[in-house]
Design a protein around this motif. Structure first.
Motif, PDB file in Angstrom:
ATOM      1  N   ASP A   4       0.839  -1.199  -0.065  1.00 12.30           N
ATOM      2  CA  ASP A   4       0.180  -0.182   0.154  1.00 12.30           C
ATOM      3  C   ASP A   4       0.834   1.103   0.152  1.00 12.30           C
ATOM      4  OD1 ASP A   4       1.090  -0.221   2.554  1.00 12.30           O
ATOM      5  OD2 ASP A   4      -1.045   0.061   3.578  1.00 12.30           O
ATOM      6  N   GLY A   5       2.278   1.039  -0.162  1.00 10.53           N
ATOM      7  CA  GLY A   5       3.095   2.261  -0.125  1.00 10.53           C
ATOM      8  C   GLY A   5       3.489   2.910   1.230  1.00 10.53           C
ATOM      9  N   THR A   6       3.272   2.177   2.356  1.00  8.20           N
ATOM     10  CA  THR A   6       3.671   2.876   3.515  1.00  8.20           C
ATOM     11  C   THR A   6       4.776   1.870   4.086  1.00  8.20           C
ATOM     12  OG1 THR A   6       2.236   1.284   4.710  1.00  8.20           O
ATOM     13  CG2 THR A   6       1.448   3.581   4.347  1.00  8.20           C
ATOM     14  N   GLN A   7       5.605   2.247   4.821  1.00  7.86           N
ATOM     15  CA  GLN A   7       6.699   1.592   5.278  1.00  7.86           C
ATOM     16  C   GLN A   7       6.379   0.914   6.707  1.00  7.86           C
ATOM     17  OE1 GLN A   7      10.063   4.118   5.716  1.00  7.86           O
ATOM     18  NE2 GLN A   7      10.492   4.140   3.432  1.00  7.86           N
ATOM     19  N   GLY A   8       7.073   0.042   7.096  1.00 15.02           N
ATOM     20  CA  GLY A   8       6.532  -0.832   8.249  1.00 15.02           C
ATOM     21  C   GLY A   8       5.773  -2.116   8.222  1.00 15.02           C
ATOM     22  N   PRO A   9       5.514  -2.550   9.196  1.00 15.38           N
ATOM     23  CA  PRO A   9       4.762  -3.863   9.342  1.00 15.38           C
ATOM     24  C   PRO A   9       3.217  -3.640   8.899  1.00 15.38           C
ATOM     25  CG  PRO A   9       5.431  -3.561  11.524  1.00 15.38           C
ATOM     26  CD  PRO A   9       6.103  -2.547  10.590  1.00 15.38           C
ATOM     27  N   PRO A  10       2.494  -4.155   8.336  1.00 22.17           N
ATOM     28  CA  PRO A  10       0.899  -3.906   8.167  1.00 22.17           C
ATOM     29  C   PRO A  10       0.211  -4.172   9.327  1.00 22.17           C
ATOM     30  CG  PRO A  10       1.325  -6.059   7.109  1.00 22.17           C
ATOM     31  CD  PRO A  10       2.769  -5.517   7.728  1.00 22.17           C
ATOM     32  N   VAL A  11      -0.398  -3.126   9.862  1.00 25.64           N
ATOM     33  CA  VAL A  11      -1.398  -3.171  11.060  1.00 25.64           C
ATOM     34  C   VAL A  11      -2.825  -3.437  10.779  1.00 25.64           C
ATOM     35  CG1 VAL A  11      -2.006  -1.831  13.118  1.00 25.64           C
ATOM     36  CG2 VAL A  11       0.307  -1.859  12.200  1.00 25.64           C
ATOM     37  N   ALA A  12      -3.565  -4.428  11.218  1.00 29.34           N
ATOM     38  CA  ALA A  12      -4.843  -4.528  10.994  1.00 29.34           C
ATOM     39  C   ALA A  12      -5.660  -3.169  11.437  1.00 29.34           C
ATOM     40  CB  ALA A  12      -5.193  -5.666  11.738  1.00 29.34           C
ATOM     41  N   SER A  13      -6.553  -2.780  10.697  1.00 29.50           N
ATOM     42  CA  SER A  13      -7.229  -1.638  11.164  1.00 29.50           C
ATOM     43  C   SER A  13      -8.077  -1.619  12.210  1.00 29.50           C
ATOM     44  CB  SER A  13      -8.210  -1.175   9.746  1.00 29.50           C
ATOM     45  OG  SER A  13      -9.111  -1.991   9.880  1.00 29.50           O
ATOM     46  N   GLY A  14      -8.420  -2.669  12.793  1.00 25.71           N
ATOM     47  CA  GLY A  14      -8.962  -2.824  14.011  1.00 25.71           C
ATOM     48  C   GLY A  14      -8.074  -2.673  15.321  1.00 25.71           C
ATOM     49  N   ARG A  15      -6.774  -2.763  15.003  1.00 26.81           N
ATOM     50  CA  ARG A  15      -6.022  -2.564  16.203  1.00 26.81           C
ATOM     51  C   ARG A  15      -5.602  -1.407  16.548  1.00 26.81           C
ATOM     52  NH1 ARG A  15      -1.852  -7.240  16.583  1.00 26.81           N
ATOM     53  NH2 ARG A  15      -2.296  -7.160  18.610  1.00 26.81           N
ATOM     54  N   ARG A  16      -5.715  -0.096  15.295  1.00 25.66           N
ATOM     55  CA  ARG A  16      -5.177   0.948  15.739  1.00 25.66           C
ATOM     56  C   ARG A  16      -5.983   1.716  16.755  1.00 25.66           C
ATOM     57  NH1 ARG A  16      -2.812   2.909  10.371  1.00 25.66           N
ATOM     58  NH2 ARG A  16      -3.180   1.461   9.121  1.00 25.66           N
ATOM     59  N   PRO A  17      -7.053   1.636  17.161  1.00 28.49           N
ATOM     60  CA  PRO A  17      -7.561   2.352  18.426  1.00 28.49           C
ATOM     61  C   PRO A  17      -6.684   1.849  19.448  1.00 28.49           C
ATOM     62  CG  PRO A  17      -9.549   1.737  17.138  1.00 28.49           C
ATOM     63  CD  PRO A  17      -8.309   0.955  16.469  1.00 28.49           C
ATOM     64  N   LEU A  18      -6.490   0.493  19.573  1.00 24.58           N
ATOM     65  CA  LEU A  18      -5.764  -0.038  20.732  1.00 24.58           C
ATOM     66  C   LEU A  18      -4.417   0.334  20.875  1.00 24.58           C
ATOM     67  CD1 LEU A  18      -5.633  -2.013  23.339  1.00 24.58           C
ATOM     68  CD2 LEU A  18      -4.863  -3.802  21.539  1.00 24.58           C
ATOM     69  N   ILE A  19      -3.583   0.651  19.672  1.00 26.46           N
ATOM     70  CA  ILE A  19      -2.572   1.097  19.455  1.00 26.46           C
ATOM     71  C   ILE A  19      -2.408   2.570  20.076  1.00 26.46           C
ATOM     72  CG2 ILE A  19      -0.577   1.706  18.019  1.00 26.46           C
ATOM     73  CD1 ILE A  19      -1.317  -0.980  16.335  1.00 26.46           C
ATOM     74  N   ALA A  20      -3.317   3.162  19.629  1.00 26.38           N
ATOM     75  CA  ALA A  20      -3.377   4.781  19.953  1.00 26.38           C
ATOM     76  C   ALA A  20      -3.445   4.818  21.582  1.00 26.38           C
ATOM     77  CB  ALA A  20      -4.514   5.404  19.283  1.00 26.38           C
ATOM     78  N   PHE A  21      -4.459   4.020  22.065  1.00 24.28           N
ATOM     79  CA  PHE A  21      -4.951   4.152  23.501  1.00 24.28           C
ATOM     80  C   PHE A  21      -3.382   3.504  24.249  1.00 24.28           C
ATOM     81  CE2 PHE A  21      -6.043   1.858  27.329  1.00 24.28           C
ATOM     82  CZ  PHE A  21      -6.607   2.909  28.046  1.00 24.28           C
TER      83      PHE A  21
END
Length: 47
Positions: A4-21
């Motif tokens: 998708d053009g981004t660097q780093g490992p792919p992150v499931a979109s459902g985990r983004r709120p958990l990572i932000a928290f």
């Protein structure tokens, strides 16, 4: 680089709120601690 053009490992979109928290859980106390450190160091060296 991922497909998708981004660097780093792919992150499931459902985990983004958990990572932000989690970043807030760690980052806010760290920021407050650094603020208090600077405030008290200033008091220590200025009298």
């Amino acid at each position: 680089m991922s497909p998708d053009g981004t660097q780093g490992p792919p992150v499931a979109s459902g985990r983004r709120p958990l990572i932000a928290f989690t970043w807030l859980w760690v980052g806010l106390p760290l920021a407050y601690g650094l603020y208090e450190l600077v405030r008290k160091a200033t008091q220590l060296f200025t009298g």
